[in-house]
Structures are given as structure tokens and as C-alpha cells.
Design a protein around this motif. Structure first.
Motif, PDB file in Angstrom:
ATOM      1  N   TYR A   1      94.386 -13.751  -8.056  1.00  0.00           N
ATOM      2  CA  TYR A   1      93.224 -14.615  -8.249  1.00  0.00           C
ATOM      3  C   TYR A   1      93.700 -15.927  -8.842  1.00  0.00           C
ATOM      4  CZ  TYR A   1      90.675 -10.309  -7.534  1.00  0.00           C
ATOM      5  OH  TYR A   1      90.200  -9.152  -6.997  1.00  0.00           O
ATOM      6  N   GLY A   2      93.912 -16.896  -7.989  1.00  0.00           N
ATOM      7  CA  GLY A   2      94.433 -18.171  -8.444  1.00  0.00           C
ATOM      8  C   GLY A   2      93.350 -19.165  -8.754  1.00  0.00           C
ATOM      9  N   LEU A   3      93.753 -20.398  -8.939  1.00  0.00           N
ATOM     10  CA  LEU A   3      92.813 -21.493  -9.149  1.00  0.00           C
ATOM     11  C   LEU A   3      92.012 -21.694  -7.873  1.00  0.00           C
ATOM     12  CD1 LEU A   3      95.200 -23.928 -11.011  1.00  0.00           C
ATOM     13  CD2 LEU A   3      93.367 -22.550 -12.007  1.00  0.00           C
ATOM     14  N   LYS A   4      90.728 -21.936  -8.041  1.00  0.00           N
ATOM     15  CA  LYS A   4      89.818 -22.013  -6.895  1.00  0.00           C
ATOM     16  C   LYS A   4      89.876 -23.384  -6.220  1.00  0.00           C
ATOM     17  CE  LYS A   4      88.153 -17.963  -7.942  1.00  0.00           C
ATOM     18  NZ  LYS A   4      88.471 -16.782  -7.202  1.00  0.00           N
ATOM     19  N   LEU A   5      89.790 -23.355  -4.899  1.00  0.00           N
ATOM     20  CA  LEU A   5      89.628 -24.579  -4.135  1.00  0.00           C
ATOM     21  C   LEU A   5      88.129 -24.801  -3.937  1.00  0.00           C
ATOM     22  CD1 LEU A   5      92.568 -24.089  -1.623  1.00  0.00           C
ATOM     23  CD2 LEU A   5      92.486 -25.498  -3.675  1.00  0.00           C
ATOM     24  N   PRO A   6      87.689 -26.048  -3.737  1.00  0.00           N
ATOM     25  CA  PRO A   6      86.250 -26.333  -3.751  1.00  0.00           C
ATOM     26  C   PRO A   6      85.468 -25.878  -2.521  1.00  0.00           C
ATOM     27  CG  PRO A   6      87.491 -28.334  -3.324  1.00  0.00           C
ATOM     28  CD  PRO A   6      88.490 -27.258  -3.646  1.00  0.00           C
ATOM     29  N   ASP A   7      86.128 -25.340  -1.509  1.00  0.00           N
ATOM     30  CA  ASP A   7      85.415 -24.985  -0.289  1.00  0.00           C
ATOM     31  C   ASP A   7      84.827 -23.581  -0.290  1.00  0.00           C
ATOM     32  OD1 ASP A   7      87.955 -23.847  -0.220  1.00  0.00           O
ATOM     33  OD2 ASP A   7      88.123 -24.004   1.957  1.00  0.00           O
ATOM     34  N   ASP A   8      85.431 -22.643  -1.047  1.00  0.00           N
ATOM     35  CA  ASP A   8      84.986 -21.253  -0.988  1.00  0.00           C
ATOM     36  C   ASP A   8      85.520 -20.518  -2.209  1.00  0.00           C
ATOM     37  OD1 ASP A   8      85.266 -18.281  -0.169  1.00  0.00           O
ATOM     38  OD2 ASP A   8      84.124 -19.116   1.518  1.00  0.00           O
ATOM     39  N   PHE A   9      84.708 -19.634  -2.792  1.00  0.00           N
ATOM     40  CA  PHE A   9      85.111 -18.870  -3.981  1.00  0.00           C
ATOM     41  C   PHE A   9      86.381 -18.062  -3.724  1.00  0.00           C
ATOM     42  CE2 PHE A   9      85.009 -14.990  -6.587  1.00  0.00           C
ATOM     43  CZ  PHE A   9      84.960 -15.561  -7.854  1.00  0.00           C
ATOM     44  N   GLN A  10      86.554 -17.587  -2.510  1.00  0.00           N
ATOM     45  CA  GLN A  10      87.706 -16.735  -2.202  1.00  0.00           C
ATOM     46  C   GLN A  10      88.956 -17.519  -1.817  1.00  0.00           C
ATOM     47  OE1 GLN A  10      85.738 -14.087   0.669  1.00  0.00           O
ATOM     48  NE2 GLN A  10      86.109 -12.459  -0.815  1.00  0.00           N
ATOM     49  N   HIS A  11      88.887 -18.844  -1.785  1.00  0.00           N
ATOM     50  CA  HIS A  11      90.039 -19.661  -1.419  1.00  0.00           C
ATOM     51  C   HIS A  11      90.708 -20.170  -2.696  1.00  0.00           C
ATOM     52  CE1 HIS A  11      91.621 -23.031   1.449  1.00  0.00           C
ATOM     53  NE2 HIS A  11      92.542 -22.136   1.141  1.00  0.00           N
ATOM     54  N   THR A  12      91.949 -19.726  -2.936  1.00  0.00           N
ATOM     55  CA  THR A  12      92.663 -20.092  -4.163  1.00  0.00           C
ATOM     56  C   THR A  12      94.012 -20.723  -3.843  1.00  0.00           C
ATOM     57  OG1 THR A  12      93.998 -18.099  -4.531  1.00  0.00           O
ATOM     58  CG2 THR A  12      91.674 -17.981  -5.175  1.00  0.00           C
ATOM     59  N   HIS A  13      94.643 -21.254  -4.860  1.00  0.00           N
ATOM     60  CA  HIS A  13      95.968 -21.850  -4.663  1.00  0.00           C
ATOM     61  C   HIS A  13      97.006 -20.792  -4.291  1.00  0.00           C
ATOM     62  CE1 HIS A  13      97.113 -20.455  -8.695  1.00  0.00           C
ATOM     63  NE2 HIS A  13      98.330 -20.910  -8.462  1.00  0.00           N
ATOM     64  N   LEU A  14      96.679 -19.528  -4.474  1.00  0.00           N
ATOM     65  CA  LEU A  14      97.581 -18.441  -4.081  1.00  0.00           C
ATOM     66  C   LEU A  14      97.229 -17.889  -2.701  1.00  0.00           C
ATOM     67  CD1 LEU A  14      97.800 -16.546  -7.492  1.00  0.00           C
ATOM     68  CD2 LEU A  14      99.498 -18.071  -6.478  1.00  0.00           C
ATOM     69  N   GLY A  15      96.232 -18.467  -2.056  1.00  0.00           N
ATOM     70  CA  GLY A  15      95.802 -18.012  -0.740  1.00  0.00           C
ATOM     71  C   GLY A  15      94.385 -17.469  -0.805  1.00  0.00           C
ATOM     72  N   TRP A  16      93.977 -16.811   0.260  1.00  0.00           N
ATOM     73  CA  TRP A  16      92.637 -16.228   0.344  1.00  0.00           C
ATOM     74  C   TRP A  16      92.633 -14.867  -0.317  1.00  0.00           C
ATOM     75  CZ3 TRP A  16      88.405 -18.752   1.942  1.00  0.00           C
ATOM     76  CH2 TRP A  16      88.598 -19.944   2.641  1.00  0.00           C
ATOM     77  N   ILE A  17      91.557 -14.561  -1.048  1.00  0.00           N
ATOM     78  CA  ILE A  17      91.403 -13.234  -1.638  1.00  0.00           C
ATOM     79  C   ILE A  17      90.358 -12.464  -0.837  1.00  0.00           C
ATOM     80  CG2 ILE A  17      92.152 -13.858  -3.957  1.00  0.00           C
ATOM     81  CD1 ILE A  17      89.240 -14.142  -4.769  1.00  0.00           C
ATOM     82  N   GLY A  18      90.464 -11.173  -0.864  1.00  0.00           N
ATOM     83  CA  GLY A  18      89.544 -10.329  -0.109  1.00  0.00           C
ATOM     84  C   GLY A  18      90.225  -9.742   1.105  1.00  0.00           C
ATOM     85  N   ARG A  19      89.505  -8.881   1.785  1.00  0.00           N
ATOM     86  CA  ARG A  19      90.073  -8.166   2.937  1.00  0.00           C
ATOM     87  C   ARG A  19      90.484  -9.082   4.077  1.00  0.00           C
ATOM     88  NH1 ARG A  19      89.162  -2.419   3.557  1.00  0.00           N
ATOM     89  NH2 ARG A  19      88.096  -1.689   1.706  1.00  0.00           N
ATOM     90  N   ALA A  20      89.599  -9.975   4.475  1.00  0.00           N
ATOM     91  CA  ALA A  20      89.872 -10.786   5.658  1.00  0.00           C
ATOM     92  C   ALA A  20      90.913 -11.864   5.398  1.00  0.00           C
ATOM     93  CB  ALA A  20      88.584 -11.435   6.150  1.00  0.00           C
ATOM     94  N   ARG A  21      91.018 -12.302   4.153  1.00  0.00           N
ATOM     95  CA  ARG A  21      91.933 -13.371   3.772  1.00  0.00           C
ATOM     96  C   ARG A  21      91.634 -14.691   4.484  1.00  0.00           C
ATOM     97  NH1 ARG A  21      94.813 -11.791  -0.503  1.00  0.00           N
ATOM     98  NH2 ARG A  21      95.760  -9.793  -0.340  1.00  0.00           N
TER      99      ARG A  21
END
Length: 131
Positions: free
Chosen positions: A101-121
Motif C-alpha cells: 500500500y504505497g502513496l496514492k496517485l490522484p486518479d484512483d484509490f487503488q493506484h499507488t506509487h508501488l503499483g495497483w492494489i487489489g486483484r485486478a491490479r
């Protein structure tokens, strides 16, 4: 190892260091980081105002600047509550990063500086590479 894997591994090491520093170096109760753990997630309430505001507030509470400032204030005042806060906050950030769970990007809660979180990524409507 990929750069993200390295960052996650170093975060696990930092989490262990923060957890051990309280009881070993300062004599604080070992459970402080656990008791305070979810308090730092209150910064996610910014998402009530949308993804940009949410990411800004979340990132303000999920980086190492806050713990460093609290530790600096402890150095000036010797107030144990400040060092407990610094260690618990640093522990929280490190555990989150270790879990991806990285720093969040402004487009989506699941989009972080470490990549996408969640199943679909990937966000809804986009396809994963190679799909």
C-alpha cells in the motif's frame, strides 16, 4: 528482484526496526504501535472529498515526514508521547508499504506509487498488460 520488491522488503525491515526501537531503546510498551495502528488511516477520510483530495490527505499521513518531525520534537522536548507517536507512525507507514500500500496517485484509490492494489491490479475499464 524488482525495484518494488526491494522497496517492500526494506519496508518490512523498517517496520521491524520501528517495532523494536520502542521497547529496546526507549523502554516503551511493545503494544503502542498496535494500539495506534489504525489512527493513521483516518487520513483516508479525505476521499470523501474526491480522489485528488483523498490522495493528498492520505499521502500526508502515510509518508515518513510526520514521524521524523515527531522524533525531532521529541529530541527538543523529551516528551515520551512524541517518540511513541513517531515510532507508531513510522511502523504504520512501513507496514503499509511492506504490504504494497504505497502513496496514492490522484486518479484512483487503488493506484499507488508501488503499483495497483487489489486483484485486478488495474482500474475498472482498463485491461492488464497482455490480456
Amino acid at each position: 528482484m524488482t525495484p518494488v520488491t526491494w522497496q517492500r522488503a526494506e519496508s518490512v525491515a523498517l517496520a521491524a526496526a520501528f517495532a523494536l526501537a520502542g521497547p529496546v531503546a526507549f523502554g516503551y510498551a511493545w503494544w503502542w504501535p498496535l494500539v495506534l495502528f489504525l489512527a493513521f488511516d483516518l487520513s483516508a477520510l479525505g476521499y470523501v472529498g474526491g480522489t485528488r483530495a483523498g490522495a493528498t490527505l492520505y499521502n500526508a499521513g502515510h509518508n515518513y515526514i510526520g514521524p521524523v518531525l515527531a522524533a525531532g520534537a521529541f529530541a527538543l522536548t523529551s516528551a515520551d508521547a512524541l517518540m511513541i507517536l513517531a515510532l507508531a507512525w513510522g511502523f504504520h507507514v512501513a507496514v503499509d508499504r511492506g504490504l504494497g500500500y504505497g502513496l496514492k496517485l490522484p486518479d484512483d484509490f487503488q493506484h499507488t506509487h508501488l503499483g495497483w492494489i487489489g486483484r485486478a491490479r488495474t482500474p475498472a475499464g482498463e485491461h492488464a498488460e497482455g490480456a
